[in-house]
Design a protein around this motif. Structure first.
Motif, PDB file in Angstrom:
ATOM      1  N   THR A  86       0.794  -1.231   0.000  1.00 39.04           N
ATOM      2  CA  THR A  86       0.000   0.000   0.000  1.00 39.04           C
ATOM      3  C   THR A  86       0.826   1.280   0.000  1.00 39.04           C
ATOM      4  OG1 THR A  86      -1.942  -1.049   0.981  1.00 39.04           O
ATOM      5  CG2 THR A  86      -1.711   1.320   1.317  1.00 39.04           C
ATOM      6  N   PRO A  87       1.897   1.394   0.796  1.00 39.79           N
ATOM      7  CA  PRO A  87       2.657   2.658   0.786  1.00 39.79           C
ATOM      8  C   PRO A  87       3.180   3.050  -0.585  1.00 39.79           C
ATOM      9  CG  PRO A  87       3.268   1.344   2.689  1.00 39.79           C
ATOM     10  CD  PRO A  87       2.403   0.474   1.831  1.00 39.79           C
ATOM     11  N   ALA A  88       3.460   2.090  -1.454  1.00 38.23           N
ATOM     12  CA  ALA A  88       3.966   2.425  -2.794  1.00 38.23           C
ATOM     13  C   ALA A  88       2.902   3.077  -3.656  1.00 38.23           C
ATOM     14  CB  ALA A  88       4.495   1.155  -3.482  1.00 38.23           C
ATOM     15  N   PHE A  89       1.611   2.956  -3.260  1.00 41.07           N
ATOM     16  CA  PHE A  89       0.522   3.527  -4.053  1.00 41.07           C
ATOM     17  C   PHE A  89      -0.211   4.638  -3.294  1.00 41.07           C
ATOM     18  CE2 PHE A  89       1.253  -0.713  -5.711  1.00 41.07           C
ATOM     19  CZ  PHE A  89       1.289  -0.487  -7.067  1.00 41.07           C
ATOM     20  N   HIS A  90       0.418   5.141  -2.220  1.00 40.74           N
ATOM     21  CA  HIS A  90      -0.146   6.257  -1.483  1.00 40.74           C
ATOM     22  C   HIS A  90      -0.171   7.493  -2.387  1.00 40.74           C
ATOM     23  CE1 HIS A  90      -0.466   9.476   1.533  1.00 40.74           C
ATOM     24  NE2 HIS A  90      -1.011   8.563   2.315  1.00 40.74           N
ATOM     25  N   HIS A  91      -1.118   8.390  -2.155  1.00 40.17           N
ATOM     26  CA  HIS A  91      -1.261   9.566  -3.016  1.00 40.17           C
ATOM     27  C   HIS A  91       0.015  10.405  -3.067  1.00 40.17           C
ATOM     28  CE1 HIS A  91      -5.906   9.932  -3.549  1.00 40.17           C
ATOM     29  NE2 HIS A  91      -5.446   8.746  -3.860  1.00 40.17           N
ATOM     30  N   ALA A 115      22.404   6.303   1.963  1.00 36.66           N
ATOM     31  CA  ALA A 115      23.268   6.654   3.084  1.00 36.66           C
ATOM     32  C   ALA A 115      22.674   6.231   4.428  1.00 36.66           C
ATOM     33  CB  ALA A 115      23.530   8.163   3.080  1.00 36.66           C
ATOM     34  N   ASP A 116      21.356   6.284   4.569  1.00 36.42           N
ATOM     35  CA  ASP A 116      20.735   5.930   5.843  1.00 36.42           C
ATOM     36  C   ASP A 116      20.395   4.451   5.947  1.00 36.42           C
ATOM     37  OD1 ASP A 116      18.662   5.716   4.080  1.00 36.42           O
ATOM     38  OD2 ASP A 116      17.362   7.187   5.058  1.00 36.42           O
ATOM     39  N   GLY A 117      20.857   3.664   4.991  1.00 32.70           N
ATOM     40  CA  GLY A 117      20.621   2.228   5.036  1.00 32.70           C
ATOM     41  C   GLY A 117      19.320   1.785   4.423  1.00 32.70           C
ATOM     42  N   ALA A 118      18.445   2.736   4.037  1.00 35.65           N
ATOM     43  CA  ALA A 118      17.186   2.380   3.400  1.00 35.65           C
ATOM     44  C   ALA A 118      17.426   2.098   1.922  1.00 35.65           C
ATOM     45  CB  ALA A 118      16.165   3.494   3.576  1.00 35.65           C
ATOM     46  N   HIS A 119      16.413   1.550   1.272  1.00 37.43           N
ATOM     47  CA  HIS A 119      16.570   1.147  -0.131  1.00 37.43           C
ATOM     48  C   HIS A 119      15.695   1.953  -1.080  1.00 37.43           C
ATOM     49  CE1 HIS A 119      17.984  -2.420   2.133  1.00 37.43           C
ATOM     50  NE2 HIS A 119      18.837  -2.536   1.134  1.00 37.43           N
ATOM     51  N   GLY A 120      15.161   3.088  -0.633  1.00 38.66           N
ATOM     52  CA  GLY A 120      14.324   3.911  -1.496  1.00 38.66           C
ATOM     53  C   GLY A 120      12.861   3.765  -1.144  1.00 38.66           C
ATOM     54  N   ASP A 121      12.043   4.722  -1.628  1.00 40.28           N
ATOM     55  CA  ASP A 121      10.623   4.718  -1.250  1.00 40.28           C
ATOM     56  C   ASP A 121       9.715   4.207  -2.363  1.00 40.28           C
ATOM     57  OD1 ASP A 121      10.888   6.782  -2.997  1.00 40.28           O
ATOM     58  OD2 ASP A 121       9.919   8.292  -1.725  1.00 40.28           O
ATOM     59  N   GLY A 149      12.115  -0.723  -3.014  1.00 39.65           N
ATOM     60  CA  GLY A 149      12.761  -0.285  -1.791  1.00 39.65           C
ATOM     61  C   GLY A 149      11.938  -0.609  -0.557  1.00 39.65           C
ATOM     62  N   LEU A 150      10.643  -0.394  -0.630  1.00 36.83           N
ATOM     63  CA  LEU A 150       9.775  -0.685   0.509  1.00 36.83           C
ATOM     64  C   LEU A 150       9.773  -2.172   0.841  1.00 36.83           C
ATOM     65  CD1 LEU A 150       6.800   1.634  -0.468  1.00 36.83           C
ATOM     66  CD2 LEU A 150       8.318   1.953   1.486  1.00 36.83           C
ATOM     67  N   LEU A 151       9.772  -3.003  -0.178  1.00 39.61           N
ATOM     68  CA  LEU A 151       9.794  -4.449   0.058  1.00 39.61           C
ATOM     69  C   LEU A 151      11.120  -4.880   0.675  1.00 39.61           C
ATOM     70  CD1 LEU A 151       8.084  -5.707  -3.228  1.00 39.61           C
ATOM     71  CD2 LEU A 151       7.112  -5.730  -0.931  1.00 39.61           C
ATOM     72  N   LEU A 152      12.226  -4.313   0.196  1.00 40.96           N
ATOM     73  CA  LEU A 152      13.528  -4.644   0.772  1.00 40.96           C
ATOM     74  C   LEU A 152      13.614  -4.194   2.230  1.00 40.96           C
ATOM     75  CD1 LEU A 152      15.838  -3.738  -2.241  1.00 40.96           C
ATOM     76  CD2 LEU A 152      15.532  -6.010  -1.267  1.00 40.96           C
ATOM     77  N   ASP A 153      13.080  -3.005   2.511  1.00 45.01           N
ATOM     78  CA  ASP A 153      13.124  -2.497   3.882  1.00 45.01           C
ATOM     79  C   ASP A 153      12.225  -3.285   4.826  1.00 45.01           C
ATOM     80  OD1 ASP A 153      14.892  -0.538   3.105  1.00 45.01           O
ATOM     81  OD2 ASP A 153      13.360   1.013   2.868  1.00 45.01           O
ATOM     82  N   SER A 154      11.229  -3.983   4.268  1.00 49.54           N
ATOM     83  CA  SER A 154      10.289  -4.721   5.118  1.00 49.54           C
ATOM     84  C   SER A 154      10.907  -5.968   5.726  1.00 49.54           C
ATOM     85  CB  SER A 154       9.068  -5.125   4.295  1.00 49.54           C
ATOM     86  OG  SER A 154       9.401  -6.169   3.381  1.00 49.54           O
ATOM     87  N   GLY A 155      12.056  -6.392   5.199  1.00 47.87           N
ATOM     88  CA  GLY A 155      12.689  -7.590   5.715  1.00 47.87           C
ATOM     89  C   GLY A 155      12.199  -8.876   5.093  1.00 47.87           C
TER      90      GLY A 155
END
Length: 458
Positions: A109-114, A232-238, A242-248
């Motif tokens: 869902t976050p990837a399709f937020h407005h 730089a902050d260790g995240a993989h993008g929004d 990226g969201l799926l990678l950050d989800s673990g």
């Protein structure tokens, strides 16, 4: 006629086994015509001869709303059609059944937020511009163009840029070939009411195994590239990846969602755009009205808010999706006894809903086969007679992205080109695959507008 559709006679008319045997070739070749003829002959509820619980084609709006919305928790995706899709996508968001789909939906869902859609609008515009410039650039003087092939390229580019924040040009050809093969196999497997054992060495199963390996390899490349890039902050993008990678999630689960989004995100939009361009080529006043609306609009088009800012353009899209809904069949299976059309049906009943048929009901739409975008002006056509993206809790998560992409492509193309049908024009036959595609492509005549009358880029 009454059909014994399982252990209980539920009194629903439909074809006999002999009828189905005689119609086998035509069903495989043209399921849309078969479903249409079935409702004309047997009514809004048709029972197909299968062992076990009934298999029912539903065309009544109240039954459609009940299965997809009111009683959605009772009607899940444990069907042959979604099982076939899952053999390509894995248990991703589109094919997963209760209860796992809720977790998949939460992650995606976050990837399709407005806010996210607003942020990636420029990426979709850039994708459309790049493909149009490559194929209809300064050297293009006009001629016959297969717009179905063109919209497929745009759809894949848009998915790559918006969902993966990158142009997938390095993977595009392999990805498109693999997903096209996958779509063909899904249709072949999904047209049977009874499943084919996954281990049986049939030609379809062998091809499917090869296709899955190709999709696995492409997805692994994308995941590995993003992991190496990081931030730089260790995240993989929004974006979605990226969201799926950050989800673990493990890589296999990420792969399933990526393949699901690529197949669903470019296959359906590309087909819908091809039919929309055909309708506009056939209807010059509608096309000119769209062009004038775009010319009079200030500011970016974006992926959101078209009904208010570009009402005619959005009405054109809505009407095209009514006449040519990409998702031509939706299936559900009941997990408990229920009531449909006043009849009790047992647990395990298969319900088949065809937006193609529902959108053509004369009691829901005046002059239902005519292209009349004005029917969508000043209103949002509500369920149950309009369901190009499904209904209820399973409403397509990518709905706003798909609608926005269609509007962007139409405004970009028609700002610089005029559409016409070629001499001796005959509409391509609709071919029901994962989406409804024009058989043999969509050859239309495109002519560049004189520079003095071109619309400014929105």
């Amino acid at each position: 006629m009454k059909l014994l559709a399982g252990p209980t006679d539920i009194g629903v008319p439909g074809p006999t086994p002999l009828d189905m045997a005689r119609a086998f070739r035509s069903v495989r070749a043209d399921p849309l015509s078969f479903l249409d003829s079935a409702t004309r002959r047997w009514g809004d509820t048709v029972a197909f001869p299968v062992p076990g619980p009934p298999a029912l084609l539903l065309n009544d709006s109240a039954d459609v709303r009940h299965v997809l919305q009111t009683a959605a928790r009772t009607w899940g995706k444990q069907t042959v059609q979604y099982a076939a899709l899952a053999r390509v996508t894995g248990p991703g968001l589109l094919a997963s059944a209760e209860p796992s789909w809720l977790e998949h939906r939460r992650l995606a869902t976050p990837a399709f937020h407005h806010q996210r859609l607003t942020a990636v609008s420029g990426e979709v515009e850039a994708a459309a511009d790049a493909v149009l410039a490559e194929h209809l650039g300064e050297s293009f003087a006009g001629g016959i163009v297969d717009v179905a092939a063109l919209t497929h390229r745009i759809g894949l580019a848009a998915v790559g840029r918006a969902l993966f924040s990158a142009d997938l040009s390095g993977h595009a050809r392999r990805l498109l070939d693999a997903t096209s093969d996958a779509a063909t196999l899904v249709v072949r497997l999904g047209r049977s009411v009874l499943p084919t054992a996954w281990w049986a060495p049939t030609p379809t199963n062998v091809r499917l195994a090869v296709t899955r390996r190709r999709l696995d390899a492409i997805s692994a490349d994308l995941i590995a590239q993003r992991r190496r890039r990081g931030t730089a902050d260790g995240a993989h993008g929004d974006d979605l990846l990226g969201l799926l990678l950050d989800s673990g999630l493990p890589d296999e689960a990420i792969r399933n969602e990526l393949v699901t989004m690529v197949i669903a995100g470019h296959e359906t939009v590309a087909a819908a755009l091809a039919w929309t361009l055909m309708l506009l080529a056939e209807d010059r006043p509608a096309q000119e009205r769209l062009r004038a609306e775009v010319a009079g609009h200030d500011g970016p088009i974006g992926l959101l808010g078209h009904r208010e800012r570009l009402p005619w353009t959005r009405a054109v899209v809505d009407e095209a999706l009514r006449l040519f809904p990409p998702a031509w069949a939706i299936s559900r299976r009941s997990t408990a006894p229920d009531v449909l059309g006043g009849r009790e049906v047992p647990a395990g009943t298969l319900a088949i809903v065809s937006p193609w048929l529902v959108h053509r009901r004369a009691d829901a739409w005046s002059d239902p086969l005519a292209f009349r975008p004005e029917r969508f002006l000043g209103t949002t056509r509500a369920a149950p007679a309009y369901l190009p993206f499904g209904q209820g809790p399973r409403l397509c998560i990518g709905r706003e992205f798909a609608l926005g992409e269609m509007v962007i492509v139409l405004t970009r193309l028609l700002s610089t080109h005029r559409l016409d049908v070629p001499r001796g024009w005959a509409r391509p036959a609709p071919r029901a695959q994962v989406a409804v595609h024009p058989a043999g492509g969509m050859p239309l005549l495109l002519r560049p507008l004189a520079r003095s009358v071109r619309c400014p880029r929105p």
